[in-house]
Design a protein around this motif. Structure first.
Motif, PDB file in Angstrom:
ATOM      1  N   ASP A  65     -11.401 -69.838 -86.102  1.00 56.29           N
ATOM      2  CA  ASP A  65     -10.082 -69.686 -85.474  1.00 56.29           C
ATOM      3  C   ASP A  65      -9.568 -68.264 -85.627  1.00 56.29           C
ATOM      4  OD1 ASP A  65     -10.197 -72.393 -84.933  1.00 56.29           O
ATOM      5  OD2 ASP A  65      -9.066 -72.929 -86.751  1.00 56.29           O
ATOM      6  N   LEU A  66      -9.799 -67.671 -86.758  1.00 58.09           N
ATOM      7  CA  LEU A  66      -9.350 -66.299 -87.017  1.00 58.09           C
ATOM      8  C   LEU A  66     -10.043 -65.318 -86.074  1.00 58.09           C
ATOM      9  CD1 LEU A  66      -7.692 -64.413 -88.894  1.00 58.09           C
ATOM     10  CD2 LEU A  66      -9.756 -64.225 -90.285  1.00 58.09           C
ATOM     11  N   MET A  67     -11.333 -65.500 -85.869  1.00 57.53           N
ATOM     12  CA  MET A  67     -12.078 -64.591 -84.991  1.00 57.53           C
ATOM     13  C   MET A  67     -11.663 -64.748 -83.525  1.00 57.53           C
ATOM     14  SD  MET A  67     -13.597 -62.783 -87.070  1.00 57.53           S
ATOM     15  CE  MET A  67     -14.474 -61.727 -85.964  1.00 57.53           C
ATOM     16  N   LEU A  73      -3.259 -61.591 -83.216  1.00 55.69           N
ATOM     17  CA  LEU A  73      -2.659 -61.731 -84.536  1.00 55.69           C
ATOM     18  C   LEU A  73      -2.027 -60.412 -84.956  1.00 55.69           C
ATOM     19  CD1 LEU A  73      -2.523 -63.862 -86.843  1.00 55.69           C
ATOM     20  CD2 LEU A  73      -4.529 -62.766 -87.808  1.00 55.69           C
ATOM     21  N   ASP A  74      -0.795 -60.476 -85.456  1.00 51.57           N
ATOM     22  CA  ASP A  74      -0.125 -59.288 -85.985  1.00 51.57           C
ATOM     23  C   ASP A  74      -0.525 -59.149 -87.456  1.00 51.57           C
ATOM     24  OD1 ASP A  74       1.471 -57.133 -86.404  1.00 51.57           O
ATOM     25  OD2 ASP A  74       3.374 -58.231 -86.303  1.00 51.57           O
ATOM     26  N   LEU A  75      -1.430 -58.240 -87.728  1.00 55.38           N
ATOM     27  CA  LEU A  75      -1.995 -58.117 -89.072  1.00 55.38           C
ATOM     28  C   LEU A  75      -0.976 -57.639 -90.096  1.00 55.38           C
ATOM     29  CD1 LEU A  75      -5.517 -56.645 -88.258  1.00 55.38           C
ATOM     30  CD2 LEU A  75      -4.909 -58.979 -88.854  1.00 55.38           C
ATOM     31  N   ILE A  76      -0.056 -56.787 -89.683  1.00 52.94           N
ATOM     32  CA  ILE A  76       0.946 -56.282 -90.627  1.00 52.94           C
ATOM     33  C   ILE A  76       1.893 -57.398 -91.049  1.00 52.94           C
ATOM     34  CG2 ILE A  76       2.896 -54.691 -90.885  1.00 52.94           C
ATOM     35  CD1 ILE A  76       1.338 -52.709 -89.169  1.00 52.94           C
ATOM     36  N   GLU A  77       2.342 -58.199 -90.106  1.00 50.01           N
ATOM     37  CA  GLU A  77       3.216 -59.322 -90.436  1.00 50.01           C
ATOM     38  C   GLU A  77       2.483 -60.359 -91.284  1.00 50.01           C
ATOM     39  OE1 GLU A  77       6.493 -60.019 -90.102  1.00 50.01           O
ATOM     40  OE2 GLU A  77       6.597 -57.920 -89.493  1.00 50.01           O
TER      41      GLU A  77
END
Length: 128
Positions: A65-67, A73-77
């Motif tokens: 799911d992540l890939m 996806l907002d990586l900083i948040e």
């Protein structure tokens, strides 16, 4: 002639030395702040390791799911959320650790004081 009270006291002292006395002596060799500080440092390390393990297992389980959603996806948040939960975990865990290790330190010091009083009582019995 054997003094029965002295034998009972010696037995009590010997059983304390072999049992909880070992741990209490090592605890009471520290100053209170040093002992609690060391235990809190260990708690932070263990909380960090637990967080890393849980995060790793979560990422491994949801890797597909992540890939698929990596570009949306907002990586900083996400990093901020993980850091927030990590800090909450560490603060709560350290609070609990502080309470537990403060109690253990005071209990060990009290037991050592009682042990020393019994030793003084035993030496007085020998002097009489």
């Amino acid at each position: 002639m054997i003094n029965e009270e002295r034998v009972i006291l010696m037995t009590k002292l010997a059983s304390y030395e072999r049992g909880p006395g070992k741990k209490n002596v090592t605890i009471s060799n520290f100053f209170r702040s040093d002992y609690i500080g060391l235990q809190l440092l260990k708690s932070v390390i263990y909380a960090t390791m637990a967080t890393a393990i849980v995060l790793g297992v979560y990422l491994f389980y949801h890797f597909e799911d992540l890939m698929q959603d990596i570009y949306e996806l907002d990586l900083i948040e996400t990093g901020k959320e993980i850091l927030k939960y990590y800090l909450i975990l560490v603060v709560v865990y350290c609070g609990i650790s502080y309470a537990v290790y403060s109690y253990r330190y005071h209990k060990a010091r009290k037991n050592i004081r009682n042990y020393n009083q019994n030793l003084r009582k035993l030496t007085q019995m020998y002097e009489n």
